[in-house]
Design an enzyme around this catalytic site. Structure first.
Site: not given
Ligand code: ADP
Length: 531
Positions: A176, A319, A427, A432
């Site tokens: 990640t 993940e 917050k 929120w």
């Molecule tokens: P990194 O965390 O390394 O930037 P990831 O691709 O694993 O890369 O990121 C996952 C995160 O991206 C999710 O936990 C979420 O916060 C965000 N995310 C992924 N797809 C969407 C979506 N369709 N809408 C909103 N947030 C998203």
């Protein structure tokens, strides 16, 4: 007592065997960085993958060893995934957009033994070579001579039996991007990858059959390219790969190859729209556009639907292999108005078989699916992480729930909607404010190119929103105009206390707003309303 069925370990090379056998002639097209195009097929990928597996074995690679790539999307990269996995190795995709120190940390942490890389990253390789402690072999994908990819596989005959073993063996490692702390490795297994691919092709997720012609804009170094290299082999789809991210090139390829499926983060479509506006040339054959990685704005979804494509809004994370949910049309889709359809696709979609999702409050109490009770989103299932690579403890609770770090609600119809990342929520007075909602509403305002909302310390409310805005070229949109636009879309108490104009905003290596950098930069900012 055992059942009466066969032993058939769910191992990834079976996907490639199937593609080569049943869809062997289906093409894999590559547009290379220097502008030339090549064509191979699933049969060709299988042949090259076997040759690479032979070469890796000769180099002394053992099952479980990590074979890294630093490369864009192309046919040799695809063959390398299958070749490394096929000899029992673990393919590890490095993201060339990361900072040097992260690339050093990740490759050393993974103990990569081989690096296959694109010529365009030669300067990066030269710069970091002395700091990479475990890499023994460097192979250039598009180089020439005996140490290039073609040079190495030319010495092999391709008569190779894939390495066999248990389906819980590892096959792929992705880190990640680590917006906080060191990057963390997620180690996929043959089984998790196969089950994810089998679910991924279905109409409620990536919607792929052998008719599909896929141009994945999502890079192979980002979250396993959403599993497309596996789902594509399973279904015998045609791939069109581009080593560049230029909208003019992508659009031309889409029409030349009659691309039906595309997948990428929202920003990809912003540049495609600019191209369409400037030239009048638009993709003509798209049927399914999958957008994910961050929230897709409503106006973007509407425009792509207007081009005749179905939009799947995909939520997931490294993940989760990475598919969690996707926006597939429900049974009553055709009876909905366009506005209702857009309301639905703006949310992050339905929960597919294979994963379970729930939303919990601060005391870990599961929240009702009422579309209003928001909380931490948790997920579990066979393609969801249990423990990070080399970590000493699991990252799930006793019932296998993994905390995604996202804040969400689940609606009564089962649709999941991300409202924020837990650490990005603003917050205010115990309530929120969703930074994502504020940002999406702001980019709907004419004259606004991009916006980021962060919480700033406030003596009475704890935090109040500061909105940072990048104006579109030539625009002089004012804070009052932006606020008037926002007031029509969000609750009045959500309106930012201050709007600041900036030239650009920082992004992560995967194209997301880098909120940590913004929070650090504006740590001591005093809101005008407080002063
Ligand atoms: P990194 O965390 O390394 O930037 P990831 O691709 O694993 O890369 O990121 C996952 C995160 O991206 C999710 O936990 C979420 O916060 C965000 N995310 C992924 N797809 C969407 C979506 N369709 N809408 C909103 N947030 C998203």
């Amino acid at each position: 007592m055992l059942g009466g069925m066969q032993d058939f370990e769910l191992r990834v090379p079976r996907l490639l065997d199937h593609a080569a056998r049943e869809h062997g002639g289906r093409e894999i097209v590559t547009y290379w960085a220097d502008g030339h195009e090549t064509r191979t097929s699933w049969a060709g990928i299988a042949r090259d993958a076997k040759k690479l597996a032979q070469a890796l074995v000769k180099m002394g690679m053992n099952p479980g060893d990590r074979i890294a790539t630093l490369a864009m999307n192309h046919s040799r990269h695809l063959a390398a995934w299958y070749g490394a996995i096929g000899m029992g190795g673990v393919i590890h995709t490095l993201n060339p957009r990361l900072f040097d120190e992260q690339l050093v940390y990740i490759a050393n942490h993974a103990e990569d033994r081989v690096l296959l890389y694109d010529k365009q990253f030669q300067p990066l390789v030269d710069r970091l070579k002395s700091q990479w402690t475990s890499i023994e072999q460097y192979i250039c994908f598009d180089g020439e001579g005996p140490t290039s990819f073609e040079g190495i596989i030319a010495l092999e005959d391709g008569h190779y039996q894939w390495h066999e073993g248990p389906e819980r063996d590892p096959c792929m490692l992705c880190y990640t991007s680590g917006t906080t702390g060191n990057p963390k490795g997620v180690l996929y297994e043959h089984r998790s990858t196969m089950i994810h691919a089998m679910a991924g092709v279905s109409p409620w997720l990536l919607n792929i059959s052998s008719q599909a012609v896929i141009l994945p804009v999502v890079p192979m170094f980002h979250a396993a390219a959403w599993g497309l290299p596996f789902a594509g082999a399973l279904s015998g789809a045609k791939f069109v790969y581009a080593c560049v991210n230029d909208a003019a090139v992508l659009c031309r390829l889409m029409n030349q190859e009659k691309v039906t499926h595309s997948a990428g983060v929202p920003t990809v479509w912003l540049s495609m729209f600019q191209h369409i506006d400037a030239t009048g040339e638009a993709p003509r054959y798209l049927k399914q556009v999958t957008i994910g990685g961050s929230a897709a704005p409503r106006a973007m979804i509407e425009r792509i639907m207007g081009m005749g494509a179905r939009v799947a809004h995909l939520w997931g994370m490294t993940e989760t292999s990475p598919i969690g949910t996707a926006g597939a049309p429900p049974p009553h889709w055709d009876e909905l108005s366009l506005g209702e359809q857009l309301d639905m696709v703006c949310k992050q979609g339905q929960i597919p078989f294979g994963v379970e999702l729930r939303v919990v409050d601060d005391d870990d109490v599961e929240q009702p699916r009422d579309g209003a009770s928001s909380g931490r989103l948790q997920i579990r299932g066979p393609w969801v992480i249990k423990r990070y690579f080399k970590a000493e403890a699991d990252c799930v609770d006793a019932e296998n729930w993994f905390d995604t770090g996202d804040v969400a609600v689940i609606h009564p119809d089962g649709t999941m909607q991300i409202t924020d990342r837990a650490k990005d929520v603003i917050k205010s007075g115990g309530e929120w404010i969703s930074s994502v909602d504020l940002e999406n509403a702001a980019v709907g305002c004419p004259g606004v190119a991009e916006a980021a909302a962060i919480g700033i310390y406030h003596p009475k409310w704890d935090e109040r929103p500061l909105l940072l805005v990048v104006r579109k070229a030539g625009s002089d949109v004012s804070p009052a105009e932006i606020n008037a636009h926002l007031a029509a879309h969000v609750a009045k108490w959500w309106l930012p206390d201050e709007i600041l104009f900036v030239d650009d905003l920082p992004h992560t290596a995967t194209g997301k707003l880098l909120k940590t950098a913004l929070r650090a930069q504006y740590k001591d900012h005093r809101l005008a309303s407080v002063a």
